[in-house]
Design an enzyme around this catalytic site. Structure first.
Site, PDB file in Angstrom:
ATOM      1  N   HIS A 275       0.837  -1.213   0.000  1.00 25.88           N
ATOM      2  CA  HIS A 275       0.000   0.000   0.000  1.00 25.88           C
ATOM      3  C   HIS A 275       0.871   1.262   0.000  1.00 25.88           C
ATOM      4  CE1 HIS A 275      -3.750   2.252   1.157  1.00 25.88           C
ATOM      5  NE2 HIS A 275      -2.845   3.085   1.650  1.00 25.88           N
ATOM      6  N   GLU A 276       1.781   1.333   0.948  1.00 29.13           N
ATOM      7  CA  GLU A 276       2.603   2.538   1.078  1.00 29.13           C
ATOM      8  C   GLU A 276       3.569   2.682  -0.110  1.00 29.13           C
ATOM      9  OE1 GLU A 276       1.557   4.628   3.126  1.00 29.13           O
ATOM     10  OE2 GLU A 276       0.361   3.306   4.394  1.00 29.13           O
ATOM     11  N   HIS A 279       1.757   4.521  -2.736  1.00 25.98           N
ATOM     12  CA  HIS A 279       1.789   5.976  -2.506  1.00 25.98           C
ATOM     13  C   HIS A 279       3.146   6.549  -2.928  1.00 25.98           C
ATOM     14  CE1 HIS A 279      -1.971   6.706  -0.444  1.00 25.98           C
ATOM     15  NE2 HIS A 279      -1.734   5.840   0.531  1.00 25.98           N
ATOM     16  N   GLU A 305      -4.927   7.676  -2.975  1.00 24.33           N
ATOM     17  CA  GLU A 305      -5.424   6.426  -2.388  1.00 24.33           C
ATOM     18  C   GLU A 305      -5.749   5.409  -3.494  1.00 24.33           C
ATOM     19  OE1 GLU A 305      -4.960   6.482   0.758  1.00 24.33           O
ATOM     20  OE2 GLU A 305      -5.791   4.515   1.199  1.00 24.33           O
TER      21      GLU A 305
HETATM   22 CO    CO Z   1      -3.170   5.203   2.029  1.00 31.27          CO
END
Ligand code: CO
Length: 511
Positions: A275-276, A279, A305
């Site tokens: 997830h990170e 980003h 997101e």
């Molecule tokens: Co996030």
């Protein structure tokens, strides 16, 4: 003496660089506070951060900036600026107007109240006592209402809540969100019903088997290697550290992520690293020529997101990625994956179940948690819900939308920190991220039909390149709805995300 248009624009971009240098320096100091700072450093750190914030604020609202913007916008040759330059001027003007119109006392009072409110929230949550939290939350809401009223004027929105939404998702309104979320609710509930009726029960025990932290570090490294988020080479622009709540921060050549390790929930670190990384890659992939300029930033919270969830869920929880990873995971996990077949593993990490806690929610029920928060925020700022009614309203909606009974306010209305910190209008961007992600996926499947096969072989390049070319590199060139249109040719719609979930869950749950 009138300055030339070119000269004024150049000067504005120099000021943009100064401001960005300041803000990114504050960002690294903030990162240090979360990861490395010894406990005793907290007071001097807050002095350092608040001075930097003040300097950045003065940099933005400097009357010279106003004069530069005026001279550019009123120049008779303004139309000779190209699309990129006009966008930079537009973004700077928006930031200047918004920041200049908020009284310093209100900004200071809000940031002070946020600190107090988050502290009380922590204690009230531990004590399961909403009444302890209520008075400080009420003060926070009052401050945000004042800001929203002012911002409504500046931004020209229909309601104060729309002004709050615009800070996270420029251009969106509560009416548009209501419309999109209405379709999302119907779609998600439909998928949930089919899953319940399937009778398939994922073996979630599997994911609670203990895996040593050292092994989890190796798994995190495999995940970062897979998506090509570089934290190890001599040219690395990233790094991974450890915090209770994972996050990412940084700018272009220095974008860092964090994760957490729980021995009895080992996939949590795997998916948070993915997830990170999603980003971080976004920030690193913005067009290098735009560094220091307003366009050289991410588009919105929702688009951000969409990128993290694309990597975590659409790629990371896909059967193809899990098939590629399983043999390697077996080597480092030891007994935890002994005798576990691929289909059992895929089902376990894609378990769908209505639950009380948003951050533990799966891809299907997640959106319902967000709808609840959105409806409450919208009604709160329209004066239809009072602060003391929040627990009751919350619990009724959890019963209605998710069919779960909330037993105390710590697992209910006090579960998230956002409201304590004053971040009203933030929640919808999480669900919009899923919706944008579904639309991007549909387009990517047309452009790169072989992407799943490539992921199965361990090759992320086609996906990574598509995301970079179509989304990341565009930075803040467009508002989110325009970016989506630019990439997919469509207005924001729910159908692709629901179709994606039906397709995926249909295979896993056999419907
Ligand atoms: Co996030």
């Amino acid at each position: 003496m009138a300055k030339s248009l070119k000269g004024s624009y150049q000067q504005l971009m120099e000021r943009s660089k100064r401001l960005t240098v300041l803000k990114t320096a504050a960002g690294i100091i903030q990162w240090d506070m979360e990861t490395k700072m010894p406990p005793k450093g907290v007071e001097q750190r807050s002095e350092q951060l608040s001075l930097l914030d003040l300097i950045a604020h003065r940099e933005i609202v400097d009357p010279e900036i106003g004069a530069l913007l005026d001279s550019i916008e009123k120049d008779r040759k303004y139309e000779s600026l190209d699309e990129l330059q006009k966008r930079n001027v537009h973004l700077y003007r928006k930031m200047y107007n918004e920041e200049a119109k908020l009284p310093d006392e209100l900004v200071a009072a809000t940031s002070k109240q946020a600190t107090i409110c988050v502290n009380v929230w922590k204690r009230a949550k531990a004590a399961k006592d909403f009444n302890m939290f209520r008075p400080e939350l009420a003060k926070m809401i009052e401050l945000r209402e004042k800001a929203a009223d002012i911002m409504m004027e500046v931004k020209g929105t229909k309601t104060p809540y729309d002004a709050l939404l615009d800070a996270f998702e420029p251009g969106i309104t509560a009416d548009k969100i209501s419309d999109i979320f209405g379709g999302m609710r119907k779609g998600l509930m439909g998928v949930m019903k089919k899953i319940e009726a399937s009778g398939v029960k994922p073996d979630s025990e599997l994911l609670t088997r203990r895996v040593k932290i050292d092994a989890q570090r190796k798994i995190g490294q495999m995940a970062m290697d897979f998506v090509k988020y570089d934290t190890t080479s001599k040219e690395a622009g990233g790094r991974l550290d450890e915090t209770e709540h994972p996050f990412s921060t940084g700018y272009f050549d220095d974008v860092r992520i964090t994760t957490h390790y729980h021995e009895d929930r080992w996939t949590s670190s795997l998916f948070s690293v993915l997830h990170e990384s999603g980003h971080a890659l976004y920030e690193q992939d913005i067009d290098q020529d735009w560094k220091w300029q307003p366009v050289g930033n991410a588009c919105s919270y929702g688009i951000h997101e969409s990128q993290s969830r694309f990597v975590e869920n659409i790629v990371g929880r896909s059967p193809e990625f899990l098939e590629f990873m399983l043999p390697q995971l077996r080597k480092v996990c030891g007994p935890a994956l002994k005798g576990v077949r691929l289909d059992r593993f895929v089902t376990a990490v894609n378990q769908v179940e209505a639950s009380k806690i948003r951050i533990e929610a799966d891809e299907v029920t997640y959106g319902l948690h967000i709808i609840i928060r959105f409806e409450i925020e919208r009604d709160l700022f329209a004066g239809k819900v009072k602060v003391n009614e929040l627990p009751q309203v919350w619990n009724e909606k959890y019963d209605k939308y998710l069919g779960v009974e909330i037993e105390n306010d710590s697992e209910g209305v006090m579960q998230d920190t956002h409201w304590a910190g004053g971040s009203f209008g933030y929640f919808p961007s999480y669900a919009l991220g899923n919706i944008y992600g579904g639309m991007f996926l549909r387009k990517m499947e047309k452009d790169v039909p072989e992407w799943r096969e490539e992921v199965r072989k361990g090759n992320y390049v086609p996906v990574g390149t598509w995301l970079k070319d179509n989304v990341h590199s565009k930075g803040n060139m467009y508002d989110p709805a325009d970016l989506v249109k630019h990439v997919t040719g469509k207005n924001v719609e729910i159908e692709p995300f629901i179709a994606y979930l039906k397709g995926k869950m249909g295979k896993i749950y056999g419907f």
